[in-house]
Design an enzyme around this catalytic site. Structure first.
Site, PDB file in Angstrom:
ATOM      1  N   ASP A  88       0.950  -1.193  -0.045  1.00 56.34           N
ATOM      2  CA  ASP A  88      -0.052   0.002  -0.141  1.00 56.34           C
ATOM      3  C   ASP A  88       0.848   1.345  -0.021  1.00 56.34           C
ATOM      4  OD1 ASP A  88       0.829   0.153   2.482  1.00 56.34           O
ATOM      5  OD2 ASP A  88      -1.185   0.470   3.749  1.00 56.34           O
ATOM      6  N   HIS A  89       0.358   2.588   0.237  1.00 55.31           N
ATOM      7  CA  HIS A  89       1.112   3.512   0.157  1.00 55.31           C
ATOM      8  C   HIS A  89       2.236   3.671   1.309  1.00 55.31           C
ATOM      9  CE1 HIS A  89      -2.262   4.266   2.741  1.00 55.31           C
ATOM     10  NE2 HIS A  89      -1.769   4.997   3.570  1.00 55.31           N
ATOM     11  N   CYS A  99       3.049  -3.449   3.998  1.00 48.51           N
ATOM     12  CA  CYS A  99       2.310  -2.017   4.286  1.00 48.51           C
ATOM     13  C   CYS A  99       3.100  -1.269   5.439  1.00 48.51           C
ATOM     14  CB  CYS A  99       0.690  -2.490   4.806  1.00 48.51           C
ATOM     15  SG  CYS A  99       0.444  -3.360   5.947  1.00 48.51           S
ATOM     16  N   GLY A 100       2.328  -0.527   6.339  1.00 45.98           N
ATOM     17  CA  GLY A 100       3.010   0.185   7.248  1.00 45.98           C
ATOM     18  C   GLY A 100       3.240  -0.906   8.298  1.00 45.98           C
ATOM     19  N   THR A 101       2.566  -1.530   9.003  1.00 42.24           N
ATOM     20  CA  THR A 101       2.876  -2.848  10.095  1.00 42.24           C
ATOM     21  C   THR A 101       3.085  -4.198   9.414  1.00 42.24           C
ATOM     22  OG1 THR A 101       0.674  -3.208  10.428  1.00 42.24           O
ATOM     23  CG2 THR A 101       1.667  -1.283  11.833  1.00 42.24           C
ATOM     24  N   GLY A 102       2.523  -4.274   8.335  1.00 38.67           N
ATOM     25  CA  GLY A 102       2.463  -5.837   7.689  1.00 38.67           C
ATOM     26  C   GLY A 102       1.309  -6.457   8.041  1.00 38.67           C
ATOM     27  N   ILE A 103       0.383  -5.618   9.168  1.00 35.36           N
ATOM     28  CA  ILE A 103      -0.625  -6.520   9.759  1.00 35.36           C
ATOM     29  C   ILE A 103      -1.928  -6.614   8.989  1.00 35.36           C
ATOM     30  CG2 ILE A 103      -2.302  -6.495  11.866  1.00 35.36           C
ATOM     31  CD1 ILE A 103      -0.125  -5.206  13.619  1.00 35.36           C
ATOM     32  N   GLY A 104      -2.344  -5.455   8.481  1.00 39.05           N
ATOM     33  CA  GLY A 104      -3.643  -5.338   7.639  1.00 39.05           C
ATOM     34  C   GLY A 104      -3.411  -5.881   6.321  1.00 39.05           C
ATOM     35  N   HIS A 127       7.387 -24.931   8.395  1.00 38.88           N
ATOM     36  CA  HIS A 127       6.373 -25.666   9.124  1.00 38.88           C
ATOM     37  C   HIS A 127       4.943 -25.346   8.704  1.00 38.88           C
ATOM     38  CE1 HIS A 127       8.567 -26.494  13.089  1.00 38.88           C
ATOM     39  NE2 HIS A 127       9.432 -26.775  11.940  1.00 38.88           N
ATOM     40  N   ARG A 135       4.654 -34.242   9.436  1.00 41.58           N
ATOM     41  CA  ARG A 135       3.632 -33.763  10.703  1.00 41.58           C
ATOM     42  C   ARG A 135       3.053 -32.484  10.507  1.00 41.58           C
ATOM     43  NH1 ARG A 135       8.501 -32.029  12.822  1.00 41.58           N
ATOM     44  NH2 ARG A 135       8.598 -30.599  14.365  1.00 41.58           N
ATOM     45  N   HIS A 136       3.766 -31.622   9.719  1.00 42.25           N
ATOM     46  CA  HIS A 136       3.395 -30.378   9.510  1.00 42.25           C
ATOM     47  C   HIS A 136       2.153 -30.155   8.270  1.00 42.25           C
ATOM     48  CE1 HIS A 136       6.426 -28.779  11.927  1.00 42.25           C
ATOM     49  NE2 HIS A 136       7.272 -29.462  11.185  1.00 42.25           N
TER      50      HIS A 136
END
Ligand code: RB5
Length: 153
Positions: A12-13, A69-74, A102, A136-137
């Site tokens: 994003d911006h 993005c700014g935090t990577g969260i959204g 994993h 297992r993963h």
């Protein structure tokens, strides 16, 4: 060097300023990268670019994504709404490596306002050169899709 991989990148911006740098670094590692935008630092909505990248990754088997993005969260939250996408918000070499081993992550996400270029290079190198361990993963990763569809996992 690890096997050549294809990456799609979008931001994003608030992640735009890093995009050119990240693209050059991925190319330097010998991989391919396709820019899905945006083409300027004008304000945009990160879900639009998360969706674009998620759909491109799903359309081409074996390809990967990078979302910033700014935090990577959204942008990671939005990408993870697309079934089949496992977008990992990473902060360092360890998380980038382990999410491939994993979780079979297919999109690497990070925040431009959170991590510096050294850490970003480290994460991209780890993400691009690490394979899914399976074993297992594999069942656990399959259950992630089960969660998305409300299946009785
Ligand atoms: C944009 O200001 C910011 O909210 C976005 O880049 C991201 O950090 C959201 O999670």
């Amino acid at each position: 060097m690890s096997m050549k991989k294809k990456f799609y990148i979008a931001t994003d911006h608030a992640g735009y300023a890093l995009k050119a740098y990240v693209k050059d670094f991925v190319l330097e590692l010998g991989h391919e990268i396709v820019d899905l935008g945006p083409d300027s630092a004008d304000r945009v909505d990160y879900p639009d670019f998360a969706k674009k990248c998620a759909e491109a990754v799903l359309a081409e088997e074996g390809s990967f994504g990078i979302l910033i993005c700014g935090t990577g969260i959204g942008i990671s939250m939005a990408a993870n709404k697309v079934p089949g996408i496992r977008a990992a918000l990473c902060h360092d070499h360890y998380t980038a490596k382990l999410t491939r081993q994993h979780n079979d992550a297919n999109i690497l996400c990070f925040g431009e306002r959170v991590v510096g270029k050294g850490v970003i290079e480290d994460m991209i190198e780890a993400f691009a050169s690490t394979e899914f361990e399976g074993g297992r993963h594999a069942g656990r990763v399959a259950k992630i899709e089960g969660c998305a569809f409300g299946a009785d996992i």
